[in-house]
Design an enzyme around this catalytic site. Sequence first.
Site, PDB file in Angstrom:
ATOM      1  N   TYR A 237      98.177  32.568  -2.162  1.00 48.31           N
ATOM      2  CA  TYR A 237      97.521  33.870  -2.213  1.00 48.31           C
ATOM      3  C   TYR A 237      96.315  33.910  -1.266  1.00 48.31           C
ATOM      4  CZ  TYR A 237      99.875  35.528  -6.546  1.00 48.31           C
ATOM      5  OH  TYR A 237     100.769  35.970  -7.489  1.00 48.31           O
TER       6      TYR A 237
ATOM      7  N   GLU B   4     101.362  22.439  -3.253  1.00 51.93           N
ATOM      8  CA  GLU B   4     102.632  23.085  -3.617  1.00 51.93           C
ATOM      9  C   GLU B   4     103.836  22.247  -3.170  1.00 51.93           C
ATOM     10  OE1 GLU B   4     103.444  25.765  -5.491  1.00 51.93           O
ATOM     11  OE2 GLU B   4     101.348  26.136  -5.994  1.00 51.93           O
TER      12      GLU B   4
ATOM     13  N   THR C 256      91.335  32.975  -6.500  1.00 57.22           N
ATOM     14  CA  THR C 256      91.573  34.053  -5.541  1.00 57.22           C
ATOM     15  C   THR C 256      91.829  35.365  -6.292  1.00 57.22           C
ATOM     16  OG1 THR C 256      92.641  32.332  -4.229  1.00 57.22           O
ATOM     17  CG2 THR C 256      92.840  34.586  -3.424  1.00 57.22           C
TER      18      THR C 256
ATOM     19  N   CYS D 143      93.382  31.356 -11.462  1.00 58.27           N
ATOM     20  CA  CYS D 143      93.465  31.410 -10.009  1.00 58.27           C
ATOM     21  C   CYS D 143      92.157  32.040  -9.534  1.00 58.27           C
ATOM     22  CB  CYS D 143      94.651  32.288  -9.606  1.00 58.27           C
ATOM     23  SG  CYS D 143      94.752  32.621  -7.841  1.00 58.27           S
TER      24      CYS D 143
ATOM     25  N   CYS E  62      89.178  26.308  -6.346  1.00 59.36           N
ATOM     26  CA  CYS E  62      90.594  26.699  -6.312  1.00 59.36           C
ATOM     27  C   CYS E  62      91.259  25.771  -7.311  1.00 59.36           C
ATOM     28  CB  CYS E  62      91.176  26.475  -4.914  1.00 59.36           C
ATOM     29  SG  CYS E  62      92.976  26.654  -4.865  1.00 59.36           S
ATOM     30  N   THR E  63      92.051  26.350  -8.211  1.00 61.77           N
ATOM     31  CA  THR E  63      92.613  25.528  -9.285  1.00 61.77           C
ATOM     32  C   THR E  63      93.643  24.511  -8.778  1.00 61.77           C
ATOM     33  OG1 THR E  63      94.134  27.352  -9.771  1.00 61.77           O
ATOM     34  CG2 THR E  63      92.164  27.161 -11.155  1.00 61.77           C
ATOM     35  N   HIS E  64      94.064  24.653  -7.531  1.00 58.04           N
ATOM     36  CA  HIS E  64      94.953  23.634  -6.956  1.00 58.04           C
ATOM     37  C   HIS E  64      94.200  22.345  -6.594  1.00 58.04           C
ATOM     38  CE1 HIS E  64      97.838  26.930  -6.366  1.00 58.04           C
ATOM     39  NE2 HIS E  64      98.748  26.047  -6.000  1.00 58.04           N
TER      40      HIS E  64
ATOM     41  N   ASP F  85      98.875  31.788 -12.318  1.00 55.96           N
ATOM     42  CA  ASP F  85      98.336  31.351 -11.021  1.00 55.96           C
ATOM     43  C   ASP F  85      99.376  31.688  -9.951  1.00 55.96           C
ATOM     44  OD1 ASP F  85      96.593  29.974  -9.165  1.00 55.96           O
ATOM     45  OD2 ASP F  85      97.977  28.298  -9.204  1.00 55.96           O
ATOM     46  N   SER F  86      98.967  31.524  -8.692  1.00 53.09           N
ATOM     47  CA  SER F  86      99.903  31.744  -7.587  1.00 53.09           C
ATOM     48  C   SER F  86     100.970  30.634  -7.565  1.00 53.09           C
ATOM     49  CB  SER F  86      99.155  31.706  -6.265  1.00 53.09           C
ATOM     50  OG  SER F  86      98.590  30.416  -6.072  1.00 53.09           O
TER      51      SER F  86
HETATM   52  N1  DGL Z   1      95.079  28.319  -7.285  1.00 60.68           N
HETATM   53  C1  DGL Z   1      94.597  29.458  -6.655  1.00 60.68           C
HETATM   54  C2  DGL Z   1      93.114  29.603  -6.623  1.00 60.68           C
HETATM   55  O1  DGL Z   1      92.481  29.089  -7.517  1.00 60.68           O
HETATM   56  C3  DGL Z   1      95.382  30.102  -5.564  1.00 60.68           C
HETATM   57  C4  DGL Z   1      95.543  29.398  -4.308  1.00 60.68           C
HETATM   58  C5  DGL Z   1      96.445  30.120  -3.335  1.00 60.68           C
HETATM   59  O2  DGL Z   1      97.538  30.537  -3.720  1.00 60.68           O
HETATM   60  O3  DGL Z   1      96.054  30.259  -2.164  1.00 60.68           O
HETATM   61  O4  DGL Z   1      92.553  30.237  -5.787  1.00 60.68           O
END
Ligand code: DGL
Length: 269
Positions: free
Chosen positions: A41, A151, A74, A72, A183-185, A9-10
């Site tokens: 990202y 983050e 993205t 991720c 988004c996995t975050h 992931d990012s």
């Molecule tokens: N966790 C990521 C996603 O699922 C990336 C988020 C990011 O870095 O902007 O999109």
Amino acid sequence: MQQAIAILDSGVGGLTVVKEVMRQLPQEKIIYFGDTARAPYGPRTPEEVKLFTYQIVRYLMQFNPKMICIACNTATAVALEDIRSMVNIPVVGVIFPGVRAAIKTTSSGAVGVIGTEGTIRSGAYVRALKEISPQTEVYSLACPSFVPLVEKGLFQGRHTQDEVARVLRPFKDRPMDCLILGCTHYPFLADEIADFMGPSVALISSAEETAREISALLSHRNQLSRQGQEPIHQFFCSGDPKLFQQITQAWLKEQIRVTPVVWQIAQFS
Ligand code: DGL
């Protein structure tokens, strides 16, 4: 040597998938890469996200993994197919698993999707939802401030609550009955998002369904680990290893060791 599942992931977002893989497949060894030095990202161009994803995959391939999970959205949106043609092991993304879970959950057929600017701009969720269920009504919204909050480890508290409410306000009156955390975050902010959206909107995280897909694929390929003892996972990050370790340990509720990776200029070409 036990072959691992490589997950990337990012930043720390892919840990939401890691946690589910650990729960569903406790025998499997995981190698995780969080590109924290270059997160987020979301605001980057598709070309940059593709390049970064190639670099991480190239890095992870030195460990001879049996599978790669692009945890991720993205990166899944822009690089999944290219990565599949680049390596000779299975590559799993996170968009279709989340979409399948949403289709199973919705009874009204109205689904919300939140994600990074890159993911929403790509239209990947709308395409995937319509492909599986053409009559689905989709509402999409980019939430660029959420990843930086996660983050920094700011999952709760007044500031986070206010920001979640501010960003999601346009979604409050939409007739959706489920919302994909695209988004996995975002599962890190699930409590605040659920509080704001209310009990009539079910939150969908692709983590569970992605772990199920990994499990089914490994089982089909007869590659599930039969190792008796607990696997020793490995974590890599390109940014501040202390912060990464702190967030990872709090989320996984276990002690981990982090190996910092410094990208060399040559690796950018
Ligand atoms: N966790 C990521 C996603 O699922 C990336 C988020 C990011 O870095 O902007 O999109």
